[in-house]
Design an enzyme around this catalytic site. Structure first.
Site, PDB file in Angstrom:
ATOM      1  CB  SER A  55      -0.917  -0.012   1.219  1.00  0.00           C
ATOM      2  OG  SER A  55      -1.835  -1.083   1.138  1.00  0.00           O
ATOM      3  N   GLY A  56       0.257   2.400  -0.223  1.00  0.00           N
ATOM      4  CA  GLY A  56       1.004   3.648  -0.248  1.00  0.00           C
ATOM      5  C   GLY A  56       1.146   4.227  -1.640  1.00  0.00           C
ATOM      6  CG  HIS A  57       2.587   2.324  -4.394  1.00  0.00           C
ATOM      7  ND1 HIS A  57       3.694   3.109  -4.203  1.00  0.00           N
ATOM      8  CD2 HIS A  57       2.937   1.077  -3.989  1.00  0.00           C
ATOM      9  CE1 HIS A  57       4.682   2.363  -3.724  1.00  0.00           C
ATOM     10  NE2 HIS A  57       4.253   1.127  -3.580  1.00  0.00           N
ATOM     11  CE  LYS A 105       3.748  -1.566  -7.710  1.00  0.00           C
ATOM     12  NZ  LYS A 105       2.693  -2.364  -7.034  1.00  0.00           N
ATOM     13  CG  ASP A 110       5.128  -6.756  -4.959  1.00  0.00           C
ATOM     14  OD1 ASP A 110       5.460  -6.765  -3.756  1.00  0.00           O
ATOM     15  OD2 ASP A 110       4.481  -5.834  -5.475  1.00  0.00           O
ATOM     16  CG  HIS A 220       8.797   0.984  -2.555  1.00  0.00           C
ATOM     17  ND1 HIS A 220       9.141   0.422  -3.766  1.00  0.00           N
ATOM     18  CD2 HIS A 220       7.569   0.506  -2.247  1.00  0.00           C
ATOM     19  CE1 HIS A 220       8.151  -0.370  -4.167  1.00  0.00           C
ATOM     20  NE2 HIS A 220       7.198  -0.331  -3.279  1.00  0.00           N
TER      21      HIS A 220
END
Lengths: 333, 333
Positions: A55-57, A105, A110, A220
């Site tokens: 998360s965070g994107h 990605k 991931d 990131h």
């Protein structure tokens, strides 16, 4: 740290409560597995697209769930890969019998966890799974989180185009092949003016002096190609356009351009940057067919922007223009 | 100051170059008068909507120009009213013979300059002009820039709903009447966690200590009701919901809710906040019919958010759902 949080350890879970409340009737959330999925899933006979990541994107990926784009997105902790369990749960929620395409990605965690989910699905007679890994970031070859190039902005364009192809009823092989072509023909480069702050950490991810910028930064906060004194918008635009256009020939085809914000940069500045980028593309003989300016793949509150170019073709343009109904991208016929 | 700029004095003009480049075929820009307008303007026989104000609130207003919403927007300097000349130029560009509705946020300079433009139009046998002034911010009664309440988030909802009504062919009196009802039934309240920085100034507009927040802040950084130590998201949500719902009864009607970012706050936090707001509304017996979460009326790079509630009716909901095709709000039938 000044953020809207209750418990910094529960930011993602708390945000998913808001996603569900805000998009009732369109999206559902499996809170146990932290999966955002289409309310009408599974769609029988349609290839399902499942993505996810740290998360965070936002709006990537949960904000791209809906008709014409993703069927489900797995939300990892901030900047942390989702687990194989999450991905497998997502696959099962949305598989409509035509198989599932994982859009991943290129970050080590991931790739590994989506792969493990695919293996679990195969072992348990679950959905048929294919995978596309995005790696469009020209900034660095290997990095803190990655073997090879990082996957960034082209992921947004790929989810839209492959989602539209799945909507047309193409089979898993055809959708996967198209998705890989989109990735192969996309390139990106970003720049940070400030760090971001992960809520559970509470302090900036990296230090960036007031007079410096990080060119080629990762989403990131990973290091880029170099630090340099803050430039004018014109200088920065050149430092994004040059490496992207040197890496692939974008002439002789219709090009989709995304000028994306990193989260903390106002839209006024993003448009100003696009005003700098557009003539640099024109001067290189690149024909821009579609443009997207805004916050589409972000790094929390980082100030900065990224440039993504996709060497498209008529089919990709048609699929780009097809209707989509998600919180992050939404347009009609 | 770390921003994407060339000359800090030319930020607005430079950004408009980007707007034009990014939205070719849909929007045009009169650079002399700094007017963003529909490429297909004037639309014969349709009431035209013209808005504008200081820049720095993007996507408001230029991002709401297009079919189903505004016909034109006048971009003032950052946080500075557009001039009467700009407004008159916009009126002339988009008047299709059915008159023009000015949508004006209640700031002294905006009200005066739009009024002066209307007088000029009348004196020069120009378009017939009506005006709606928005004043939905419950935070303060008079302020640095305002007599009465400030106009904030309801402006976005009004532009959408009145724009759809104009699209349906209603006349100037009917569109104006509807627009005024929308404003009358809308209320907002915002909170800032940080200041914003005006590019031409280069330093933060106000000082806000690391442990404080400004509750009731204005969209130019004007003082709010009080400063208080940073609270949890739950506490802040209550401090937004309480004053808004105490000011008007929102029960017994379908309500449109906007949880808007101030520009520097990531979407993850905005969804988290909406997850806090939604149960507070439900506990008050308020039935949320539509929700909008994101950056829709901003204050440059300010970290913060605002809550807007509109006590709608079935007609307003239908107009809200009508197709719209602008950079900032875009959906199909």
């Amino acid at each position: 740290m000044k953020k809207f949080v209750n418990d910094p350890q529960h930011v993602v879970a708390d945000a998913l409560v808001g996603v569900e409340a805000a998009h009732q009737g369109r999206l559902r959330v499996d809170h146990r597995h932290r999966v955002v999925y289409r309310a009408d899933a599974p769609v029988r006979g349609k290839v399902a697209l499942v993505s996810g990541g740290g998360s965070g994107h936002e709006p990537l990926h949960g904000g791209y769930v809906g008709p014409g784009m993703l069927d489900a997105a797995c939300a990892g902790e901030v900047f942390t890969s989702p687990t194989p369990d999450q991905v497998l749960a997502a696959d099962r929620l949305v598989d409509g019998g035509a198989g599932v395409l994982h859009v991943v990605k290129n970050y080590t965690g991931d790739v590994m966890n989506f792969e493990m989910a695919a293996e679990l699905a195969a072992a348990e007679d679950g959905p048929e799974v294919a995978t596309v890994v995005t790696d469009d970031d020209v900034a660095v070859e290997d990095s803190l989180y990655t073997a090879g190039r990082r996957g960034v902005g082209v992921t947004v364009l790929l989810e839209k185009i492959a989602g539209a192809a799945a909507d047309e009823g193409r089979d898993l092989v055809a959708v996967t092949d198209l998705a890989r072509r989109v990735n192969d023909q996309g390139r990106s480069m970003g720049v940070a003016l400030t760090s971001c702050t992960v809520p559970a950490v509470g302090t900036p991810t990296f230090d960036l002096p007031e007079d410096q910028m990080e060119v080629g930064v990762g989403i990131h906060g990973e290091p880029g190609r170099y630090r340099r004194p803050m430039g004018t918008a014109a200088e920065i635009a050149e430092q994004l356009v040059a490496p992207v256009t040197e890496d692939l020939d974008f002439t002789g085809a219709p090009v989709i351009v995304m000028l994306g914000g990193m989260g903390g940069t106002p839209l006024l500045e993003l448009y100003l940057m696009y005003g700098q980028v557009a003539p640099l593309l024109a001067a290189r003989g690149i024909a821009v067919a579609r443009t997207l300016v805004g916050n589409h793949i972000t790094s929390l509150d980082m100030a900065g922007c990224s440039l993504t170019l996709l060497r498209a073709d008529d089919e990709m343009l048609r699929l780009w223009d097809a209707p989509v109904d998600t919180p992050g991208l939404r347009w009609g016929a």
